[in-house]
Design a protein around this motif. Structure first.
Motif, mmCIF file in Angstrom:
data_model
loop_
_atom_site.group_PDB
_atom_site.id
_atom_site.type_symbol
_atom_site.label_atom_id
_atom_site.label_comp_id
_atom_site.label_asym_id
_atom_site.label_seq_id
_atom_site.Cartn_x
_atom_site.Cartn_y
_atom_site.Cartn_z
ATOM 1 N N ARG A 9 0.831 -1.203 0.000
ATOM 2 C CA ARG A 9 0.000 0.000 0.000
ATOM 3 C C ARG A 9 0.877 1.269 0.000
ATOM 4 N NH1 ARG A 9 -4.785 -1.455 4.147
ATOM 5 N NH2 ARG A 9 -5.846 -2.878 2.742
ATOM 6 N N GLU A 10 1.901 1.239 0.777
ATOM 7 C CA GLU A 10 2.804 2.383 0.834
ATOM 8 C C GLU A 10 3.462 2.592 -0.528
ATOM 9 O OE1 GLU A 10 6.844 3.668 3.111
ATOM 10 O OE2 GLU A 10 5.486 2.332 4.205
ATOM 11 N N THR A 13 0.877 4.000 -2.922
ATOM 12 C CA THR A 13 0.671 5.429 -2.663
ATOM 13 C C THR A 13 1.821 6.230 -3.233
ATOM 14 O OG1 THR A 13 -0.460 4.829 -0.613
ATOM 15 C CG2 THR A 13 0.231 7.097 -0.835
ATOM 16 N N ARG A 16 1.424 6.344 -7.005
ATOM 17 C CA ARG A 16 0.379 7.282 -7.419
ATOM 18 C C ARG A 16 0.859 8.727 -7.269
ATOM 19 N NH1 ARG A 16 -4.817 4.451 -4.772
ATOM 20 N NH2 ARG A 16 -4.847 2.714 -6.199
ATOM 21 N N ASN A 17 1.498 9.031 -6.164
ATOM 22 C CA ASN A 17 2.030 10.390 -5.974
ATOM 23 C C ASN A 17 3.067 10.725 -7.044
ATOM 24 O OD1 ASN A 17 0.448 10.951 -3.750
ATOM 25 N ND2 ASN A 17 1.990 10.319 -2.261
#
Length: 146
Positions: A9-10, A13, A16-17
């Protein structure tokens, strides 16, 4: 939660960033390229205008040089004309001084003297021609007597 799911998940994220940041960078790059093209067109137009302005400046300088030469020529002509005017004025002044009643009278008396001298000379020549004619008639008359 499992540690690999939390890491996933990290990582998701972060990706995506990162994609959002890359999309922003891409938009900014495209915008900068577009602005660069616009500026290049403006510079090209200005360069064309600058070349025209320089050509106009050169033509103006050439025209100025021709006008300066013409001005010098006209100044020389004006100086000659002024000298001619001064000469004519002095001739007029001399003629005006010579046209006083006394000078006119003395000039007329000199002309009368010249004419009297010519008349006397013409009278003498006429008398000489008359004597020659008389002599020739006498000679013709004597020749007929013989």
């Amino acid at each position: 939660m499992r540690p690999d799911t939390a890491a996933f998940r990290e990582l998701d994220t972060l990706v995506r960033n990162l994609s959002d940041q890359l999309a922003g960078y891409r938009r900014r790059a495209l915008s900068a390229e577009s602005r660069t093209r616009e500026l290049e067109q403006l510079v090209a137009e200005r360069d064309g205008t600058l070349i025209e302005v320089r050509a106009d400046g050169q033509r103006t300088n050439q025209a100025r040089a021709l006008l300066d030469a013409k001005v010098q020529e006209l100044k020389a002509t004006a100086e000659l004309a002024n000298a001619e005017v001064a000469r004519v004025q002095s001739a007029f002044t001399a003629a005006a001084e010579a046209a006083t009643p006394q000078s006119v009278e003395s000039e007329l008396s000199r002309e009368n003297e010249r004419l009297r001298a010519r008349l006397t000379e013409a009278g003498e020549k006429t008398a000489q021609l008359g004597e020659r004619l008389r002599f020739l008639r006498q000679q013709i008359g004597h020749g007929a007597d013989r």
